[in-house]
Design an enzyme around this catalytic site. Structure first.
Site, PDB file in Angstrom:
ATOM      1  CG  HIS A  79      -0.402   0.257   2.589  1.00 40.85           C
ATOM      2  ND1 HIS A  79      -0.219   1.519   2.988  1.00 40.85           N
ATOM      3  CD2 HIS A  79       0.080  -0.426   3.608  1.00 40.85           C
ATOM      4  CE1 HIS A  79       0.290   1.543   4.115  1.00 40.85           C
ATOM      5  NE2 HIS A  79       0.358   0.169   4.543  1.00 40.85           N
ATOM      6  CG  ASP A  81      -2.842   4.362   1.942  1.00 37.85           C
ATOM      7  OD1 ASP A  81      -2.210   3.186   1.792  1.00 37.85           O
ATOM      8  OD2 ASP A  81      -3.902   4.357   2.789  1.00 37.85           O
ATOM      9  CG  ASP A 112       2.687   1.687   7.617  1.00 41.22           C
ATOM     10  OD1 ASP A 112       2.427   0.547   6.846  1.00 41.22           O
ATOM     11  OD2 ASP A 112       1.928   2.092   8.585  1.00 41.22           O
ATOM     12  CD  GLU A 146      -3.303  -0.888   4.984  1.00 41.65           C
ATOM     13  OE1 GLU A 146      -3.255  -2.040   5.685  1.00 41.65           O
ATOM     14  OE2 GLU A 146      -2.567   0.244   5.262  1.00 41.65           O
ATOM     15  CD  GLU A 147      -1.616   3.186   6.996  1.00 45.04           C
ATOM     16  OE1 GLU A 147      -2.278   2.916   7.874  1.00 45.04           O
ATOM     17  OE2 GLU A 147      -0.377   3.233   6.951  1.00 45.04           O
ATOM     18  CD  GLU A 172       1.222  -3.299   5.582  1.00 47.39           C
ATOM     19  OE1 GLU A 172       2.211  -2.445   6.284  1.00 47.39           O
ATOM     20  OE2 GLU A 172      -0.065  -2.914   5.430  1.00 47.39           O
ATOM     21  CG  HIS A 372       0.223   4.279  12.085  1.00 48.65           C
ATOM     22  ND1 HIS A 372      -0.880   3.883  12.219  1.00 48.65           N
ATOM     23  CD2 HIS A 372       0.409   3.846  10.862  1.00 48.65           C
ATOM     24  CE1 HIS A 372      -1.569   3.155  11.149  1.00 48.65           C
ATOM     25  NE2 HIS A 372      -0.660   3.374  10.288  1.00 48.65           N
TER      26      HIS A 372
END
Length: 409
Positions: A79, A81, A112, A146-147, A172, A372
């Site tokens: 992903h 984003d 991430d 995805e987030e 990931e 994050h």
């Protein structure tokens, strides 16, 4: 043909500067969910430059890059984003300008999980350079939203584009471990109603916030009783948000709602997770409404693809050909045994395997604990090793687990 693993590693190391530069370009482009267009176009440019055979952007905005034309379709997914940066004061450097030294790359999205994309693209170049083609088509996906809603992108790819790979490697972050499962999750809304009155005479009303208080305490206890699994771990819940309605600060609240982040372990279902909350004495007494959230935000292309906020858990058997292929690839390249484990957080595997039963296996550069977090970093040596892994996985899968099976070996 046999693979010269030493040459693969040499090529991956040779491309370390390009991998790093490409990742830093992606980091420099803010790309939160539903705003990924610019980073998708940058990825398209790089895929074309290194020699992908075909590059497409689907109506949702996912980028699909193809190498080869063989009959066995193998996919690798990142992903692209990111989450936002949160409080800028928590960052020691600009999260988009970032920086790099000999060991690390700093910035939002490095672990991430745009690092996985950088390694995948240069794995494609290694495949081309060393002629590692076989009877496979490699699909490299850079997926969106995805987030916001993990797996939605693959719901679209599978349902609308009718793409079903034989297996998918999720890139990931795993710190170069091989991850074969994760807990599922769901997003739950609990609401109670009250009756407003003037704050000077609260006895005339029915305070919805007070009605929610015992529900919160019973939810805290429910968390402790949830099912455990020896591999995936325990189911969990936490209250993540609280809302209220009231005519003013001088009035009794006439509505209160909470959001629950519910993590589902093996054997738990979304129906049971809702029913457990509905059966709590405090919920019954307050006549609380317990529902699952829906997601229906448009992607950056304007496409809306609604879904319920339920994301199933999944586990791939250690004896599956995809898991064995990654273990063998790791041992052949790095001359050591890999760590085989699971993610704590959620991935696009919730749709790939959780919803649709397509085998999914994880291997990625970067660390879960960077996801994050402020001051996010990833490690150059992991980017290089991941590129080498991604280059050999398709060839080894075809050689070890399709041709031999077809010949009864």
């Amino acid at each position: 043909m046999t693979i010269d693993f030493k040459k693969v590693m040499e090529k991956a190391e040779e491309y370390k500067p390009q991998i790093s530069a490409f990742l830093r370009d992606m980091i420099a482009i803010p790309s939160e969910s539903c705003d990924e267009k610019k980073v998708v176009l940058r990825i398209k440019q790089e895929m074309e430059a290194v020699g992908f055979d075909r590059v497409e952007i689907d109506p949702m905005g996912n980028i699909l890059g193809y190498i080869g034309t063989g009959k066995h379709l193998i996919a690798m997914d990142a992903h692209i984003d990111t989450v936002g940066i949160g409080n800028p004061e928590n960052w020691e450097h600009d999260p988009y300008k970032g920086y790099e030294d000999e060991q690390i790359i700093y910035g939002r999205g490095g672990s991430d999980q745009e690092g996985g994309m950088a390694s995948m693209v240069y794995a494609g170049k290694i495949i081309k350079d060393l002629g590692l083609d076989n009877d496979y088509t490699l699909l490299v996906t850079g997926t969106v939203q995805e987030e916001d809603c993990d797996g939605l992108c693959w719901q679209y790819i599978i349902e609308e584009s009718k793409i079903r790979p034989e297996f998918v490697v999720s890139t990931e972050p795993t710190s170069l471990g091989i991850y074969r499962g994760q807990r599922g999750r769901m997003e739950i809304l609990v609401s109670v109603d009250g009756i407003s009155s003037h704050g000077s005479a609260p006895e005339r009303g029915d305070n919805a916030i007070f009605k929610m208080a015992p529900i919160l305490m019973e939810l805290k206890q429910l968390h402790l009783r949830l099912k455990d699994d020896p591999f995936l771990g325990k189911g969990s819940l936490t209250v993540s948000e609280i809302f209220y309605t009231s005519p003013s600060r001088c009035a009794v609240a006439d509505g209160c709602s909470i959001s629950i982040d519910r993590r589902l372990t093996l054997g738990e279902t979304w129906e049971n997770a809702l029913e457990e909350i509905r059966k709590l004495p405090s919920v019954k007494k307050a006549k609380g409404k317990v529902t699952m959230y829906d997601y229906k935000k448009p992607s950056y292309t304007g496409l809306t693809y609604p879904t319920e906020c339920y994301f199933p858990c999944w586990v791939l058997d250690e004896d599956h050909a995809a898991c064995k292929t990654l273990v063998e690839s790791f041992k052949s390249l790095f001359k050591e045994d890999p760590v085989v484990d699971k993610w704590t957080f959620s991935t696009n595997g919730v749709s790939i395997m959780g919803r649709y039963g397509i085998p999914c296996i994880g291997f990625g550069p970067g660390a879960e604990n960077q996801a994050h977090a402020p001051n996010e970093i990833t490690w150059k040596k992991e980017l290089v090793k991941a590129a080498a892994m991604y280059a050999v996985i398709p060839w080894l899968y075809i050689d070890k687990y399709t041709r031999r099976q077809n010949h009864g070996v």
